[in-house]
Scaffold this motif. Structure first.
Motif, PDB file in Angstrom:
ATOM      1  N   SER A 173     -46.148  19.765   9.125  1.00  0.00           N
ATOM      2  CA  SER A 173     -46.435  18.692  10.075  1.00  0.00           C
ATOM      3  C   SER A 173     -45.932  19.010  11.472  1.00  0.00           C
ATOM      4  N   ARG A 174     -45.172  20.126  11.601  1.00  0.00           N
ATOM      5  CA  ARG A 174     -44.590  20.549  12.881  1.00  0.00           C
ATOM      6  C   ARG A 174     -43.713  19.453  13.463  1.00  0.00           C
ATOM      7  N   THR A 175     -42.868  18.894  12.618  1.00  0.00           N
ATOM      8  CA  THR A 175     -41.943  17.845  13.036  1.00  0.00           C
ATOM      9  C   THR A 175     -40.522  18.251  12.681  1.00  0.00           C
ATOM     10  N   ALA A 176     -39.562  17.650  13.381  1.00  0.00           N
ATOM     11  CA  ALA A 176     -38.146  17.933  13.147  1.00  0.00           C
ATOM     12  C   ALA A 176     -37.393  16.625  12.983  1.00  0.00           C
ATOM     13  N   ILE A 183     -36.977  13.799  15.560  1.00  0.00           N
ATOM     14  CA  ILE A 183     -36.744  14.377  16.881  1.00  0.00           C
ATOM     15  C   ILE A 183     -38.112  14.673  17.484  1.00  0.00           C
ATOM     16  N   VAL A 184     -38.402  14.082  18.628  1.00  0.00           N
ATOM     17  CA  VAL A 184     -39.704  14.275  19.268  1.00  0.00           C
ATOM     18  C   VAL A 184     -39.670  15.570  20.069  1.00  0.00           C
ATOM     19  N   LEU A 185     -40.488  16.536  19.665  1.00  0.00           N
ATOM     20  CA  LEU A 185     -40.536  17.841  20.324  1.00  0.00           C
ATOM     21  C   LEU A 185     -41.966  18.157  20.747  1.00  0.00           C
ATOM     22  N   PHE A 186     -42.100  18.731  21.935  1.00  0.00           N
ATOM     23  CA  PHE A 186     -43.393  19.262  22.345  1.00  0.00           C
ATOM     24  C   PHE A 186     -43.627  20.583  21.616  1.00  0.00           C
ATOM     25  N   GLN A 199     -41.599  25.472  18.702  1.00  0.00           N
ATOM     26  CA  GLN A 199     -41.629  26.915  18.468  1.00  0.00           C
ATOM     27  C   GLN A 199     -40.271  27.542  18.752  1.00  0.00           C
ATOM     28  N   LEU A 200     -39.650  27.116  19.848  1.00  0.00           N
ATOM     29  CA  LEU A 200     -38.340  27.666  20.208  1.00  0.00           C
ATOM     30  C   LEU A 200     -37.302  27.322  19.143  1.00  0.00           C
ATOM     31  N   LEU A 201     -37.287  26.051  18.736  1.00  0.00           N
ATOM     32  CA  LEU A 201     -36.320  25.633  17.722  1.00  0.00           C
ATOM     33  C   LEU A 201     -36.572  26.337  16.400  1.00  0.00           C
ATOM     34  N   GLU A 202     -37.839  26.491  16.024  1.00  0.00           N
ATOM     35  CA  GLU A 202     -38.153  27.195  14.782  1.00  0.00           C
ATOM     36  C   GLU A 202     -37.637  28.630  14.812  1.00  0.00           C
ATOM     37  N   VAL A 251     -34.243  21.270  24.429  1.00  0.00           N
ATOM     38  CA  VAL A 251     -34.147  21.205  22.969  1.00  0.00           C
ATOM     39  C   VAL A 251     -32.733  20.838  22.548  1.00  0.00           C
ATOM     40  N   ARG A 252     -31.738  21.391  23.228  1.00  0.00           N
ATOM     41  CA  ARG A 252     -30.349  21.102  22.884  1.00  0.00           C
ATOM     42  C   ARG A 252     -30.050  19.619  23.043  1.00  0.00           C
ATOM     43  N   ARG A 253     -30.540  19.016  24.132  1.00  0.00           N
ATOM     44  CA  ARG A 253     -30.299  17.584  24.329  1.00  0.00           C
ATOM     45  C   ARG A 253     -30.929  16.759  23.210  1.00  0.00           C
ATOM     46  N   LYS A 254     -32.137  17.156  22.806  1.00  0.00           N
ATOM     47  CA  LYS A 254     -32.825  16.398  21.759  1.00  0.00           C
ATOM     48  C   LYS A 254     -32.178  16.597  20.387  1.00  0.00           C
TER      49      LYS A 254
END
Length: 230
Positions: free
Chosen positions: A144-147, A154-157, A162-165, A203-206
């Protein structure tokens, strides 16, 4: 197959065959949904979390192969057992190459059907495990490409995901800015860009704000590392 992952979608338009398959699976402890057309199969298959999907080749509106291809295009990874009266080698090969995981020719023994469903169900459990990446209380759903962290979304663009993955897949390792630029942006290293630091900051803030412990760490002069407390 785990107790919570015993839902089966049966796609079959022949009432007698459908009834027999559904009854056989229910008697064996499965929760069964029935779709009698290709359109209904796409609707149910895309919305439900199924351990296994059985699909008849010859449906009244959409060919079973086309249904399966569409489900695969939509990211549905559930193993598919094709059940069909079309039993020539070319038919079986076409079905398997289109994304089917197994092929059962009509008429068939229900004992064999159950055995094949059970085998595909074990594979389905593995698929579920492999599509969820976890580090500490962080979870990434690759389908689902969700975190989420501690169960909170966590809402990610897309680029942030991709960066977090990439950081999660390299858990505990130090990842340089050049590696991130190459693997996330598919670009060669540009020492003048600060795009990596900007995105990592977002990403770190989220991911880490208002959490019990940080996951994303800066390694001065090198890059970043994602790790949970040992």
């Amino acid at each position: 197959m785990t107790g919570g992952h015993r839902r089966i979608l049966v796609v079959e338009d022949d009432p007698e065959t459908a009834g027999q398959i559904v009854e056989s699976l229910k008697t064996s402890g499965y929760q069964v949904d029935l779709a009698t057309s290709g359109h209904e199969a796409l609707s149910r298959g895309g919305a439900g979390d199924y351990a296994v999907i059985t699909i008849d080749r010859m449906l009244p509106d959409i060919d079973g192969i086309a249904v399966m291809r569409q489900l695969r295009d939509d990211g549905i990874a559930a193993p598919v057992l094709i059940v069909s009266a079309l039993g020539e080698v070319d038919d079986r090969v076409r079905g398997l190459r289109a994304g089917g995981d197994d092929y059962l020719v009509k008429p068939f023994s229900f004992v064999e059907l159950l055995a094949r469903v059970e085998a595909l169900g074990r594979r389905s459990d593995t698929i579920v495990k492999e599509t969820i990446l976890r580090v500490g209380d962080l979870a990434l759903d690759l389908m689902s490409r969700t975190a989420s962290r501690r169960g909170k979304d966590i809402v990610l663009f897309p680029r942030e995901f991709q960066l977090l993955e990439y950081l999660v897949r390299n858990e505990g390792r130090v990842v340089s800015r050049a590696m991130l630029l190459q693997h996330v942006w598919d670009l060669h290293f540009d020492p003048s860009t600060n795009i990596i630091d900007v995105y990592v900051g977002r990403v770190r803030r989220k991911v880490d704000d208002q959490q019990a412990y940080p996951l994303i760490h800066t390694v001065r002069g090198v890059g970043y590392s994602l790790r949970a407390p040992g």
